[in-house]
Design a protein around this motif. Structure first.
Motif, mmCIF file in Angstrom:
data_model
loop_
_atom_site.group_PDB
_atom_site.id
_atom_site.type_symbol
_atom_site.label_atom_id
_atom_site.label_comp_id
_atom_site.label_asym_id
_atom_site.label_seq_id
_atom_site.Cartn_x
_atom_site.Cartn_y
_atom_site.Cartn_z
ATOM 1 N N THR A 206 0.832 -1.216 0.000
ATOM 2 C CA THR A 206 0.000 0.000 0.000
ATOM 3 C C THR A 206 0.861 1.259 0.000
ATOM 4 O O THR A 206 0.582 2.215 -0.734
ATOM 5 N N ASP A 244 -8.858 1.676 -11.280
ATOM 6 C CA ASP A 244 -9.337 0.739 -10.254
ATOM 7 C C ASP A 244 -9.026 1.244 -8.846
ATOM 8 O O ASP A 244 -9.796 0.981 -7.907
ATOM 9 N N LYS A 247 -11.365 3.061 -6.288
ATOM 10 C CA LYS A 247 -12.327 2.283 -5.493
ATOM 11 C C LYS A 247 -11.644 1.562 -4.333
ATOM 12 O O LYS A 247 -12.272 0.755 -3.650
ATOM 13 N N ASP A 248 -10.372 1.864 -4.089
ATOM 14 C CA ASP A 248 -9.616 1.170 -3.047
ATOM 15 C C ASP A 248 -10.177 1.488 -1.657
ATOM 16 O O ASP A 248 -10.818 2.527 -1.442
ATOM 17 N N ARG A 249 -9.915 0.601 -0.719
ATOM 18 C CA ARG A 249 -10.408 0.807 0.648
ATOM 19 C C ARG A 249 -9.681 1.945 1.352
ATOM 20 O O ARG A 249 -10.237 2.595 2.234
ATOM 21 N N ALA A 250 -8.420 2.181 0.986
ATOM 22 C CA ALA A 250 -7.607 3.189 1.675
ATOM 23 C C ALA A 250 -7.933 4.594 1.155
ATOM 24 O O ALA A 250 -7.816 4.848 -0.045
ATOM 25 N N PRO A 251 -8.339 5.521 2.027
ATOM 26 C CA PRO A 251 -8.674 6.889 1.583
ATOM 27 C C PRO A 251 -7.531 7.581 0.847
ATOM 28 O O PRO A 251 -7.754 8.267 -0.148
ATOM 29 N N THR A 253 -5.149 6.238 -0.924
ATOM 30 C CA THR A 253 -5.017 5.680 -2.270
ATOM 31 C C THR A 253 -6.091 6.232 -3.199
ATOM 32 O O THR A 253 -5.814 6.573 -4.359
ATOM 33 N N ARG A 254 -7.323 6.321 -2.714
ATOM 34 C CA ARG A 254 -8.404 6.880 -3.547
ATOM 35 C C ARG A 254 -8.091 8.310 -3.942
ATOM 36 O O ARG A 254 -8.298 8.707 -5.092
ATOM 37 N N GLN A 287 -16.723 12.736 -0.680
ATOM 38 C CA GLN A 287 -16.747 11.894 0.519
ATOM 39 C C GLN A 287 -15.436 11.976 1.298
ATOM 40 O O GLN A 287 -15.436 11.905 2.533
ATOM 41 N N GLU A 291 -12.608 12.733 5.703
ATOM 42 C CA GLU A 291 -11.530 11.887 6.220
ATOM 43 C C GLU A 291 -10.464 12.709 6.946
ATOM 44 O O GLU A 291 -10.196 13.850 6.587
#
Length: 386
Positions: A206, A244, A247-251, A253-254, A287, A291
């Motif tokens: 990550t 892709d 859509k990652d879980r990590a903010p 990374t998004r 969104q 965070e």
């Protein structure tokens, strides 16, 4: 009777002046113990960092880094202490730069003396400490740019990117992000094969992935040629991978994936013509404002960049209720936060072209913005509210 001078505050059982003196002790074990004590005191404590910086601790630590280059435990502790001074404190970064510690840390990575390392794990510990400290330094805006046009420097950067050590590859990403600002620098990195190596790191951990996304955005910003090179890599799979990642879980990374795609879209609009993808990015960035940390602080600025002068996206923002979500966040935001400035600016951008969005903003009862304009004492907030 005249009042006696107040003693310096004692941290962890030692007077600061005494602790700093022990950093220059002729006894190796005393220096090592003092380093550990100093590092443990300043980690996460801004007040202590500032106190020790004023007392001249940083040059003493740099002296150990310079003179004890054959002592692995001292190398590790001095490098880690240098990094701690730079974390979250601008004056710490300045003190470290003035002390000459950066070339010493780079020397530790670029030409480690094998006599220091009695085992692979000890060598890794030294390299990790130096890489982490340098990464924190290069993440600061006060850090010097790394001269990418010197063959020796480019070779060193490539060696960092090719390392199997995660901290070292992350350092390479920080150097690129800090130093790559012009089209000539972007081109030099591409010509040296850096772009391909960064893309290969997207499949790493990550932290490697995030450092790679950050670097990619720097290399592609406002540069049609470097974007075209990126698009052609792996028959377009590199671009699909970045898409892709939104859509990652990590903010984090998004956020970074969105920033990369925004850079691609601005340099080469033909590669970012999918309206549904851009609407999805509007939703994600909106969104992310909620965070903590960097994702929340930088997402409004990225959203403003994405929607810049785009009537199409401003109209489409109604489908993801962007204005409502942002206005809902405003009463809970801190005026002292950079995020607040970004939120005001993105609201202005969303409403700049479409009358319906302006009416939507007025209907959201955020009239306190007008009050902010008159009462805020922070210049950038006043300007953004205006």
């Amino acid at each position: 009777m005249p009042a006696s001078a107040a003693p310096s505050p004692s941290y962890g059982g030692s007077q600061p002046e005494e602790l700093i003196e022990r950093l220059s002790s002729g006894d190796r074990n005393s220096r090592l113990k003092a380093l550990r004590e100093l590092k443990n005191q300043i980690i996460g404590n801004r007040t202590k960092k500032l106190s020790y910086i004023k007392l001249g601790a940083v040059p003493r630590v740099a002296e150990i880094l310079a003179s004890d280059s054959l002592d692995a435990p001292l190398l590790v502790q001095s490098a880690a202490t240098i990094g701690s001074f730079t974390c979250g404190v601008d004056s710490g970064v300045t003190a470290v730069l003035d002390s000459g510690a950066v070339p010493l840390l780079i020397r530790t990575l670029s030409n480690p003396d094998q006599k220091v390392f009695v085992s692979f794990s000890l060598r890794r510990t030294v390299v990790d400490a130096a890489a982490r400290s340098l990464r924190m330094i290069f993440q600061s805006n006060l850090a010097p740019k790394y001269d990418l046009f010197q063959d020796e420097n480019m070779g060193f950067l490539l060696s960092l990117l090719n390392s199997e050590n995660e901290n070292v590859t992350e350092l390479a990403g920080s150097i690129i992000t800090r130093s790559c600002e012009t089209s000539f620098e972007q081109q030099a990195l591409c010509n040296a094969g850096v772009l391909q190596r960064i893309v290969s790191l997207l499949s790493g951990s990550t932290s490697q992935r995030d450092a790679s996304l950050d670097s990619l955005a720097a290399i592609m910003k406002n540069n049609y040629e470097t974007v075209s090179r990126f698009i052609s890599l792996e028959d377009g799979r590199a671009l699909n991978a970045v898409i892709d990642f939104i859509k990652d879980r990590a903010p984090r990374t998004r956020l970074l994936a969105c920033v990369c795609l925004i850079a691609i879209g601005h340099a080469c609009p033909c590669y970012m013509h999918d309206l549904q993808l851009k609407i999805k990015m509007v939703l994600i960035l909106t969104q992310l404002i909620e965070e903590p940390g960097r994702p929340g602080d930088e997402s409004p600025f990225a959203l403003k960049e994405l929607m810049n002068s785009s009537m199409e996206l401003q109209n489409a923002s109604v489908s993801v209720t962007a204005v409502e979500k942002i206005c809902d966040f405003l009463p809970r935001a801190s005026l002292q936060n950079r995020r607040f400035e970004g939120v005001l600016l993105v609201l202005a951008e969303i409403c700049s072209k479409v009358e319906e969005r302006r009416s939507q903003l007025l209907d959201s009862k955020v009239c306190f913005l007008i009050k902010l304009w008159y009462t805020a004492k922070i210049h950038v907030i006043c300007a953004s509210a205006a």
